[in-house]
Design an enzyme around this catalytic site. Structure first.
Site, PDB file in Angstrom:
ATOM      1  N   CYS A  40      -2.342  -2.659   7.601  1.00 17.37           N
ATOM      2  CA  CYS A  40      -2.203  -3.572   6.453  1.00 17.37           C
ATOM      3  C   CYS A  40      -0.930  -4.415   6.497  1.00 17.37           C
ATOM      4  O   CYS A  40      -0.943  -5.577   6.109  1.00 17.37           O
ATOM      5  CB  CYS A  40      -2.340  -2.802   5.150  1.00 17.37           C
ATOM      6  SG  CYS A  40      -4.054  -2.249   4.915  1.00 17.37           S
TER       7      CYS A  40
ATOM      8  N   LYS B  66      -7.014  -5.076  -3.047  1.00 20.77           N
ATOM      9  CA  LYS B  66      -7.773  -5.637  -1.921  1.00 20.77           C
ATOM     10  C   LYS B  66      -8.716  -4.591  -1.359  1.00 20.77           C
ATOM     11  O   LYS B  66      -8.457  -3.395  -1.472  1.00 20.77           O
ATOM     12  CB  LYS B  66      -6.814  -6.125  -0.836  1.00 20.77           C
ATOM     13  CG  LYS B  66      -5.921  -5.002  -0.332  1.00 20.77           C
ATOM     14  CD  LYS B  66      -4.907  -5.480   0.672  1.00 20.77           C
ATOM     15  CE  LYS B  66      -4.053  -4.345   1.175  1.00 20.77           C
ATOM     16  NZ  LYS B  66      -4.794  -3.290   1.884  1.00 20.77           N
TER      17      LYS B  66
ATOM     18  N   ASP C  12       0.790  -1.248   0.000  1.00 19.76           N
ATOM     19  CA  ASP C  12       0.000   0.000   0.000  1.00 19.76           C
ATOM     20  C   ASP C  12       0.818   1.292   0.000  1.00 19.76           C
ATOM     21  O   ASP C  12       0.484   2.240   0.743  1.00 19.76           O
ATOM     22  CB  ASP C  12      -0.961   0.001   1.204  1.00 19.76           C
ATOM     23  CG  ASP C  12      -2.001  -1.103   1.138  1.00 19.76           C
ATOM     24  OD1 ASP C  12      -1.968  -1.915   0.195  1.00 19.76           O
ATOM     25  OD2 ASP C  12      -2.852  -1.169   2.043  1.00 19.76           O
TER      26      ASP C  12
HETATM   27  C1  VGL Z   1      -4.851   0.770   5.640  1.00 21.18           C
HETATM   28  C2  VGL Z   1      -6.471   1.675   6.979  1.00 21.18           C
HETATM   29  C3  VGL Z   1      -7.404   1.536   5.992  1.00 21.18           C
HETATM   30  C4  VGL Z   1      -3.419   0.364   5.472  1.00 21.18           C
HETATM   31  C5  VGL Z   1      -5.782   0.606   4.639  1.00 21.18           C
HETATM   32  O1  VGL Z   1      -2.926   0.287   4.325  1.00 21.18           O
HETATM   33  O2  VGL Z   1      -2.752   0.129   6.516  1.00 21.18           O
HETATM   34  N1  VGL Z   1      -5.203   1.296   6.811  1.00 21.18           N
HETATM   35  N2  VGL Z   1      -7.052   0.989   4.814  1.00 21.18           N
END
Ligand code: VGL
Ligand code: ZN
Length: 212
Positions: free
Chosen positions: A158, A113, A16
């Site tokens: 994540c 995802k 991410d």
């Molecule tokens: C994430 C909160 C919501 C992350 C993703 O990548 O850690 N955190 N969506």
């Protein structure tokens, strides 16, 4: 301690590293941009590299706005407790794109995802309902991966959930600590490290990975 050189069964998972989690983004992780040069350097040391992208529908169940609530409150959804986030990483938007300086041309797979409207997915392996697989475990197994190294954002969400599920799936998992940054919401970072240690997930520094 220096790790042995990366072998054919070693994979790097970069989690991410997207605009919305970096400076100026909708859910900016403090100092999130700092992981970019480390991720770029690490990727060059691995034969197998996978990227993940948080990839939500508009009006996603993990968005506070969807429920008329404030960000960082929690709510009970069908699968359990869900932290409510600002709208972020909406599929196809600039916020969902990778950080412009992320430079990983040898990445071989991008796992998206969180694309089911009513299910979040911090983990790159299994969605938040603890039942719906993304297919990543099968992909890695078919490619002969045994050791998985994880870097990216955010350490306590994540990255942690991904590492825990990877360990559960039977991979030997190491989080590259300095190549991650955390959100740290009400003790979430400390809790994550505790759960990770209990699951046998190791911690390492970038300098010790791949005989740099
Ligand atoms: C994430 C909160 C919501 C992350 C993703 O990548 O850690 N955190 N969506
Ligand atoms: Zn998300």
């Amino acid at each position: 301690m220096t790790d042995p050189a990366m072998g054919a069964d070693d994979a790097l998972l970069i989690v991410d590293v997207q605009n919305d989690f970096c400076a100026g983004g909708a859910l900016a992780v403090p100092d999130g941009d700092a992981v970019v040069p480390l991720a770029n350097a690490l990727a060059r040391r691995f034969p197998i590299v996978v990227l993940t992208q948080d990839w939500h529908t508009p009006g996603h169940a993990s968005f506070a706005s969807t429920h008329g609530r404030s960000p960082f409150e929690t709510i009970d959804l069908a699968y359990g407790c869900q932290v409510l986030w600002p709208d972020h990483c909406v599929m196809g938007t600039d916020g969902a794109a990778f950080h412009p300086a992320l430079d990983v041309p040898n990445a071989q797979l991008i796992v998206r995802k969180g694309f089911h409207p009513s299910i979040d997915s911090y983990s790159a392996f299994v969605e938040a309902d603890h039942a719906t697989p993304t297919g990543l475990a099968g992909y890695l197994r078919e490619r002969g991966v045994t050791r998985l190294f994880v870097a990216g954002l955010a350490t306590d969400f994540c990255v942690a959930w991904t590492a825990l599920d990877a360990a559960k799936a039977g991979f030997e998992v190491t989080i590259i600590e300095d190549a991650c940054r955390a959100i740290d919401l009400e003790g979430s970072l400390e809790a994550a490290w505790k759960n990770l240690a209990a699951a046998g997930v190791k911690r390492a520094q970038t300098a010790a990975i791949g005989g740099a």
